[in-house]
Design a protein around this motif. Structure first.
Motif, PDB file in Angstrom:
ATOM      1  N   ASP A 203       0.816  -1.219   0.000  1.00  0.00           N
ATOM      2  CA  ASP A 203       0.000   0.000   0.000  1.00  0.00           C
ATOM      3  C   ASP A 203       0.847   1.265   0.000  1.00  0.00           C
ATOM      4  O   ASP A 203       0.327   2.365  -0.255  1.00  0.00           O
ATOM      5  CB  ASP A 203      -0.931   0.000   1.218  1.00  0.00           C
ATOM      6  CG  ASP A 203      -1.871  -1.191   1.184  1.00  0.00           C
ATOM      7  OD1 ASP A 203      -2.668  -1.278   0.229  1.00  0.00           O
ATOM      8  OD2 ASP A 203      -1.782  -2.045   2.090  1.00  0.00           O
ATOM      9  N   GLY A 204       2.133   1.133   0.282  1.00  0.00           N
ATOM     10  CA  GLY A 204       3.020   2.295   0.278  1.00  0.00           C
ATOM     11  C   GLY A 204       4.463   1.870   0.403  1.00  0.00           C
ATOM     12  O   GLY A 204       4.763   0.707   0.719  1.00  0.00           O
ATOM     13  N   TYR A 205       5.346   2.815   0.156  1.00  0.00           N
ATOM     14  CA  TYR A 205       6.786   2.548   0.222  1.00  0.00           C
ATOM     15  C   TYR A 205       7.473   3.837   0.639  1.00  0.00           C
ATOM     16  O   TYR A 205       7.222   4.901   0.070  1.00  0.00           O
ATOM     17  CB  TYR A 205       7.283   2.078  -1.147  1.00  0.00           C
ATOM     18  CG  TYR A 205       8.788   1.898  -1.273  1.00  0.00           C
ATOM     19  CD1 TYR A 205       9.553   1.382  -0.239  1.00  0.00           C
ATOM     20  CD2 TYR A 205       9.441   2.229  -2.458  1.00  0.00           C
ATOM     21  CE1 TYR A 205      10.916   1.205  -0.371  1.00  0.00           C
ATOM     22  CE2 TYR A 205      10.803   2.058  -2.612  1.00  0.00           C
ATOM     23  CZ  TYR A 205      11.543   1.544  -1.568  1.00  0.00           C
ATOM     24  OH  TYR A 205      12.904   1.371  -1.703  1.00  0.00           O
ATOM     25  N   ILE A 206       8.339   3.725   1.642  1.00  0.00           N
ATOM     26  CA  ILE A 206       9.071   4.876   2.164  1.00  0.00           C
ATOM     27  C   ILE A 206      10.550   4.532   2.225  1.00  0.00           C
ATOM     28  O   ILE A 206      10.932   3.489   2.768  1.00  0.00           O
ATOM     29  CB  ILE A 206       8.597   5.251   3.589  1.00  0.00           C
ATOM     30  CG1 ILE A 206       7.102   5.589   3.601  1.00  0.00           C
ATOM     31  CG2 ILE A 206       9.413   6.422   4.141  1.00  0.00           C
ATOM     32  CD1 ILE A 206       6.536   5.751   5.002  1.00  0.00           C
ATOM     33  N   THR A 207      11.372   5.406   1.697  1.00  0.00           N
ATOM     34  CA  THR A 207      12.819   5.224   1.839  1.00  0.00           C
ATOM     35  C   THR A 207      13.485   6.597   1.801  1.00  0.00           C
ATOM     36  O   THR A 207      12.945   7.551   1.237  1.00  0.00           O
ATOM     37  CB  THR A 207      13.378   4.290   0.754  1.00  0.00           C
ATOM     38  OG1 THR A 207      14.740   3.969   1.063  1.00  0.00           O
ATOM     39  CG2 THR A 207      13.311   4.931  -0.622  1.00  0.00           C
ATOM     40  N   LEU A 221       4.744   3.661 -13.224  1.00  0.00           N
ATOM     41  CA  LEU A 221       3.784   2.602 -12.917  1.00  0.00           C
ATOM     42  C   LEU A 221       2.807   3.031 -11.827  1.00  0.00           C
ATOM     43  O   LEU A 221       1.589   2.884 -11.972  1.00  0.00           O
ATOM     44  CB  LEU A 221       4.529   1.342 -12.462  1.00  0.00           C
ATOM     45  CG  LEU A 221       5.164   0.479 -13.535  1.00  0.00           C
ATOM     46  CD1 LEU A 221       6.195  -0.452 -12.912  1.00  0.00           C
ATOM     47  CD2 LEU A 221       4.107  -0.342 -14.274  1.00  0.00           C
ATOM     48  N   VAL A 222       3.346   3.562 -10.736  1.00  0.00           N
ATOM     49  CA  VAL A 222       2.507   3.945  -9.598  1.00  0.00           C
ATOM     50  C   VAL A 222       1.547   5.066  -9.994  1.00  0.00           C
ATOM     51  O   VAL A 222       0.350   5.028  -9.664  1.00  0.00           O
ATOM     52  CB  VAL A 222       3.387   4.371  -8.404  1.00  0.00           C
ATOM     53  CG1 VAL A 222       2.530   4.996  -7.304  1.00  0.00           C
ATOM     54  CG2 VAL A 222       4.149   3.175  -7.855  1.00  0.00           C
ATOM     55  N   GLU A 223       2.046   6.049 -10.697  1.00  0.00           N
ATOM     56  CA  GLU A 223       1.185   7.172 -11.080  1.00  0.00           C
ATOM     57  C   GLU A 223       0.088   6.746 -12.054  1.00  0.00           C
ATOM     58  O   GLU A 223      -1.021   7.295 -12.032  1.00  0.00           O
ATOM     59  CB  GLU A 223       2.044   8.292 -11.672  1.00  0.00           C
ATOM     60  CG  GLU A 223       2.926   8.956 -10.634  1.00  0.00           C
ATOM     61  CD  GLU A 223       3.909   9.965 -11.195  1.00  0.00           C
ATOM     62  OE1 GLU A 223       4.548  10.674 -10.392  1.00  0.00           O
ATOM     63  OE2 GLU A 223       4.049  10.042 -12.438  1.00  0.00           O
ATOM     64  N   GLU A 224       0.375   5.765 -12.905  1.00  0.00           N
ATOM     65  CA  GLU A 224      -0.620   5.310 -13.881  1.00  0.00           C
ATOM     66  C   GLU A 224      -1.832   4.666 -13.204  1.00  0.00           C
ATOM     67  O   GLU A 224      -2.946   4.721 -13.749  1.00  0.00           O
ATOM     68  CB  GLU A 224       0.023   4.328 -14.865  1.00  0.00           C
ATOM     69  CG  GLU A 224      -0.865   3.895 -16.006  1.00  0.00           C
ATOM     70  CD  GLU A 224      -1.149   4.987 -17.028  1.00  0.00           C
ATOM     71  OE1 GLU A 224      -1.996   4.751 -17.911  1.00  0.00           O
ATOM     72  OE2 GLU A 224      -0.525   6.073 -16.948  1.00  0.00           O
ATOM     73  N   THR A 229       3.524   9.890  -6.033  1.00  0.00           N
ATOM     74  CA  THR A 229       4.968   9.746  -5.813  1.00  0.00           C
ATOM     75  C   THR A 229       5.545  11.107  -5.451  1.00  0.00           C
ATOM     76  O   THR A 229       5.192  12.124  -6.050  1.00  0.00           O
ATOM     77  CB  THR A 229       5.688   9.211  -7.064  1.00  0.00           C
ATOM     78  OG1 THR A 229       5.609  10.182  -8.111  1.00  0.00           O
ATOM     79  CG2 THR A 229       5.066   7.909  -7.546  1.00  0.00           C
ATOM     80  N   SER A 230       6.428  11.117  -4.462  1.00  0.00           N
ATOM     81  CA  SER A 230       7.043  12.375  -4.027  1.00  0.00           C
ATOM     82  C   SER A 230       8.282  12.051  -3.214  1.00  0.00           C
ATOM     83  O   SER A 230       8.583  10.888  -2.948  1.00  0.00           O
ATOM     84  CB  SER A 230       6.063  13.194  -3.174  1.00  0.00           C
ATOM     85  OG  SER A 230       5.899  12.601  -1.887  1.00  0.00           O
ATOM     86  N   ASN A 231       8.988  13.099  -2.797  1.00  0.00           N
ATOM     87  CA  ASN A 231       9.995  12.894  -1.765  1.00  0.00           C
ATOM     88  C   ASN A 231       9.290  12.949  -0.411  1.00  0.00           C
ATOM     89  O   ASN A 231       8.056  13.079  -0.348  1.00  0.00           O
ATOM     90  CB  ASN A 231      11.144  13.895  -1.879  1.00  0.00           C
ATOM     91  CG  ASN A 231      10.711  15.339  -1.630  1.00  0.00           C
ATOM     92  OD1 ASN A 231       9.644  15.623  -1.074  1.00  0.00           O
ATOM     93  ND2 ASN A 231      11.543  16.273  -2.053  1.00  0.00           N
ATOM     94  N   PHE A 246       8.621   8.538  -1.352  1.00  0.00           N
ATOM     95  CA  PHE A 246       7.417   8.134  -0.639  1.00  0.00           C
ATOM     96  C   PHE A 246       6.317   7.941  -1.673  1.00  0.00           C
ATOM     97  O   PHE A 246       5.963   8.869  -2.397  1.00  0.00           O
ATOM     98  CB  PHE A 246       7.036   9.203   0.383  1.00  0.00           C
ATOM     99  CG  PHE A 246       5.736   8.950   1.105  1.00  0.00           C
ATOM    100  CD1 PHE A 246       5.302   7.662   1.378  1.00  0.00           C
ATOM    101  CD2 PHE A 246       4.956  10.007   1.520  1.00  0.00           C
ATOM    102  CE1 PHE A 246       4.111   7.425   2.040  1.00  0.00           C
ATOM    103  CE2 PHE A 246       3.758   9.789   2.193  1.00  0.00           C
ATOM    104  CZ  PHE A 246       3.343   8.498   2.448  1.00  0.00           C
ATOM    105  N   VAL A 247       5.785   6.727  -1.770  1.00  0.00           N
ATOM    106  CA  VAL A 247       4.720   6.443  -2.734  1.00  0.00           C
ATOM    107  C   VAL A 247       3.582   5.702  -2.040  1.00  0.00           C
ATOM    108  O   VAL A 247       3.784   4.982  -1.062  1.00  0.00           O
ATOM    109  CB  VAL A 247       5.231   5.596  -3.928  1.00  0.00           C
ATOM    110  CG1 VAL A 247       6.382   6.292  -4.624  1.00  0.00           C
ATOM    111  CG2 VAL A 247       5.645   4.207  -3.494  1.00  0.00           C
TER     112      VAL A 247
END
Length: 267
Positions: A203-207, A221-224, A229-231, A246-247
């Motif tokens: 559901d999300g990814y943070i790094t 891919l995520v935006e489609e 998507t952002s910092n 961060f997505v």
């Protein structure tokens, strides 16, 4: 006029060919070197795979620029024109130690606008691909729009490195997030984690720190599928410089940004 359908077909063929070359040599002895630190690995296969793509792209059109992780491409300081952004093996540590959970990540941008994104999970033989505006796919299956699940039911990708104290910044502010969500995962490949967000497996990814070749394809891919998507400040990602990442779905992105990342200062 650029024939993007043709370039898309060629790019997929090259990715599959490169993946086969990797699988055919998966049990051969590797030449392993380190880059920025002892955990930042590069192998002869990373280098050979990047050179394979550079040769193909230069044959297609030598005016196209190539931004690659291993440095065999061009010095790219502008997104003007056609720019290929390549990570020949994303998840090199997994490649070395596990022989799985690594991917080829390839994206093509024109004047900063995404045209093609491909993430190929080599050992699973799963190709995530997108031509923005035409849908995102896992192999031949079209991916559905992301679901706005509540944070309490979310599974988030987050490396444990980012929730322990650090000399430069206190990441422990994310520790309460670990307790609030349903689960935390870490796969060791940014490209695969982005593909998993796009396909609804996460559901999300943070790094905290990635390079453009880590996320250029996954971003598309995520935006489609309706993701954000952002910092970590909520700002647009740079395609030329390192960035935090961060997505997630719009709801997950908004809630985590406001609740846990509002005082993030960068690194």
């Amino acid at each position: 006029m650029i024939n993007w359908a043709k370039i898309d077909r060629l790019a997929k063929d090259w990715v599959l060919e490169a993946g086969k070359r990797i699988k055919d040599t998966i049990d051969e002895e590797l030449l392993i070197e380190t880059k920025s630190d002892a955990n930042d690995l590069v192998t002869n296969v990373d280098k050979e795979t990047e050179q394979f793509f550079i040769h193909k792209i230069n044959e297609l059109d030598p005016t196209h620029k190539i931004l690659g992780e291993e440095g065999f491409g061009d010095k790219v300081d502008s997104m003007d024109g056609v720019v290929w952004i390549l990570d020949p093996i994303d998840g090199t540590m997994n490649f070395v130690h596990q022989k799985r959970n690594f991917a080829i990540s390839l994206a093509v941008y024109e004047n900063g606008v995404g045209k093609i994104g491909i993430i190929y999970d080599v050992m699973a033989d799963d190709m995530y691909h997108v031509r923005p505006g035409e849908g995102a796919y896992l192999n031949d299956t079209k991916l559905r729009p992301l679901q706005n699940v509540p944070l309490s039911k979310a599974v988030i990708a987050l490396n444990a490195t980012w929730i322990v104290p650090n000399k430069r910044i206190d990441y422990t502010k994310l520790s309460p997030l670990v307790k609030e969500v349903r689960g935390i995962r870490s796969y060791g490949s940014a490209a695969i984690e982005l593909a998993f967000v796009a396909s609804g497996r996460l559901d999300g990814y943070i790094t905290m720190r990635l390079s453009p070749w880590d996320y250029a394809a996954g971003k598309l891919l995520v935006e489609e599928v309706g993701g954000i998507t952002s910092n970590l400040k909520g700002e647009p990602l740079s395609l030329l410089n390192k960035s935090s990442l961060f997505v997630g779905s719009p709801k997950i992105h908004e809630e985590i940004l406001e609740k846990y990342l509002d005082s993030y200062e960068g690194i």
